[in-house]
Scaffold this motif. Structure first.
Motif, short mmCIF file in Angstrom:
data_model
loop_
_atom_site.label_atom_id
_atom_site.label_comp_id
_atom_site.label_asym_id
_atom_site.label_seq_id
_atom_site.Cartn_x
_atom_site.Cartn_y
_atom_site.Cartn_z
N ASP A 8 -30.84 11.72 33.15
CA ASP A 8 -31.47 12.35 32.12
C ASP A 8 -32.86 12.37 32.52
O ASP A 8 -33.11 11.44 33.30
CB ASP A 8 -31.25 11.62 30.70
CG ASP A 8 -32.00 12.14 29.67
OD1 ASP A 8 -32.27 13.50 29.63
OD2 ASP A 8 -32.61 11.45 28.81
N ASN A 58 -32.05 18.08 28.11
CA ASN A 58 -32.14 19.09 27.04
C ASN A 58 -33.81 19.09 26.70
O ASN A 58 -34.43 17.86 27.01
CB ASN A 58 -31.56 18.55 25.75
CG ASN A 58 -30.10 18.60 26.03
OD1 ASN A 58 -29.51 19.35 26.60
ND2 ASN A 58 -29.33 17.88 25.07
N LYS A 106 -26.55 19.59 26.56
CA LYS A 106 -25.71 18.10 26.56
C LYS A 106 -25.67 17.73 25.05
O LYS A 106 -26.33 18.05 24.11
CB LYS A 106 -26.40 17.22 27.05
CG LYS A 106 -26.79 17.22 28.62
CD LYS A 106 -27.63 16.05 29.29
CE LYS A 106 -28.97 15.79 28.55
NZ LYS A 106 -29.90 14.54 29.11
N PRO A 107 -24.22 17.34 24.62
CA PRO A 107 -23.24 16.51 25.82
C PRO A 107 -22.59 17.48 26.55
O PRO A 107 -21.53 17.16 26.96
CB PRO A 107 -22.42 15.78 24.84
CG PRO A 107 -22.49 16.58 23.58
CD PRO A 107 -23.92 17.15 23.34
N SER A 108 -22.48 18.86 26.36
CA SER A 108 -22.03 19.85 27.14
C SER A 108 -22.06 19.51 28.79
O SER A 108 -23.20 19.11 28.96
CB SER A 108 -22.36 21.21 26.93
OG SER A 108 -21.77 22.06 28.13
N PRO A 109 -20.90 19.24 29.57
CA PRO A 109 -21.09 18.86 30.98
C PRO A 109 -21.48 20.07 31.77
O PRO A 109 -21.12 20.17 33.10
CB PRO A 109 -19.77 18.32 31.27
CG PRO A 109 -18.89 19.18 30.44
CD PRO A 109 -19.70 19.40 29.03
N THR A 134 -25.63 11.36 23.69
CA THR A 134 -25.28 12.56 24.27
C THR A 134 -25.24 12.41 25.83
O THR A 134 -24.47 12.98 26.64
CB THR A 134 -26.45 13.57 23.84
OG1 THR A 134 -27.50 13.15 24.30
CG2 THR A 134 -26.08 13.82 22.61
N ASP A 135 -25.96 11.66 26.55
CA ASP A 135 -25.89 11.38 28.05
C ASP A 135 -24.48 10.68 28.37
O ASP A 135 -23.81 11.21 29.49
CB ASP A 135 -26.98 10.66 28.68
CG ASP A 135 -28.29 11.29 28.32
OD1 ASP A 135 -28.44 12.21 28.41
OD2 ASP A 135 -29.30 10.44 28.00
N GLU A 137 -21.80 10.74 26.56
CA GLU A 137 -20.77 11.70 26.33
C GLU A 137 -20.55 12.81 27.37
O GLU A 137 -19.49 13.04 27.81
CB GLU A 137 -20.87 12.17 24.78
CG GLU A 137 -19.80 13.18 24.36
CD GLU A 137 -20.01 13.72 23.10
OE1 GLU A 137 -19.46 14.69 22.71
OE2 GLU A 137 -20.81 13.22 22.30
N CYS A 138 -21.48 13.24 27.73
CA CYS A 138 -21.82 14.14 28.72
C CYS A 138 -20.96 13.77 30.07
O CYS A 138 -20.14 14.25 30.59
CB CYS A 138 -23.01 14.65 29.23
SG CYS A 138 -23.29 15.78 30.66
N ARG A 141 -17.06 13.32 29.77
CA ARG A 141 -16.23 14.67 29.77
C ARG A 141 -15.98 15.08 30.94
O ARG A 141 -15.04 15.90 30.99
CB ARG A 141 -17.32 15.55 28.93
CG ARG A 141 -17.29 15.39 27.31
CD ARG A 141 -18.20 17.00 26.88
NE ARG A 141 -18.08 16.43 25.38
CZ ARG A 141 -18.59 17.63 24.58
NH1 ARG A 141 -19.10 18.53 25.21
NH2 ARG A 141 -18.84 17.22 23.20
#
Length: 190
Positions: A8, A58, A106-109, A134-135, A137-138, A141
């Motif tokens: 991040d 983000n 993020k959290p989308s990878p 979110t980091d 979780e990303c 995933r």
């Protein structure tokens, strides 16, 4: 395949700054960019030990009307200037806010997967390092190991995810990581 550190940006490489609403957030002007202590040295050490370095962040403040997209690019340029010759392979920014429903925030990878494909990265041997949930979780995933940095101004945005490792800052994380003799030694930390 390569091993990588996915980082991040704000709260990891640079400091968060106080915004007009009283909350701490990403720098909105180039003059607000302050690198975290030890960040440059940590990145050089990691790269010198064979880690590819990517920044995934983000950056929704223009979409939220707090600044312009030009100002966000100027902040990025100032960050690059302060980092100097640190070998970051690529920066990936999502400029959307959460209500936009994009695929890259993020959290989308999404950006992790894109970097892994482009640079032949072994995600199981890689780490996602950030200061908020979110980091973590990303990284989870996509099967990366995860490290959560205890940056004080982002403490309200963590506590819901369990990282593989908790560290004070990037310098602490990289020094401990590079001191390991086996990748399996880094699977769990106190």
């Amino acid at each position: 395949m390569h091993k990588a550190l996915f980082l991040d940006r704000d709260g990891v490489l640079d400091d968060l700054t106080p915004h007009e609403n009283g909350e701490w957030g990403a720098p909105l002007r180039p003059e607000d960019v302050r690198l975290r202590p030890g960040a440059v040295e940590a990145l050089r050490l990691a790269a010198g030990n064979g880690w590819l370095i990517f920044v995934i962040s983000n950056q929704p403040d223009a979409a939220k009307g707090k600044t312009s997209i030009g100002a966000l690019h100027a902040v990025h340029d100032e960050l690059l200037r302060q980092l100097g010759d640190v070998p970051v392979r690529e920066f990936f920014y999502c400029f959307h806010q959460s209500s936009d429903g994009c695929f890259c925030r993020k959290p989308s990878p999404y950006f992790v997967i894109q970097a892994a494909r482009q640079y032949d990265v072994d995600l199981e041997q890689s780490w996602f390092v950030g200061d908020v949930d979110t980091d973590v979780e990303c990284g989870r995933r996509v099967g990366c190991r995860t490290a959560l940095l205890e940056y004080p101004h982002s403490s309200s945005r963590r506590g819901g995810q369990r990282p593989d490792w908790v560290c004070g800052d990037l310098d602490h994380f990289v020094r401990a990581l590079t001191a390991r003799t086996s990748p399996d030694d880094t699977r769990s930390e106190d």
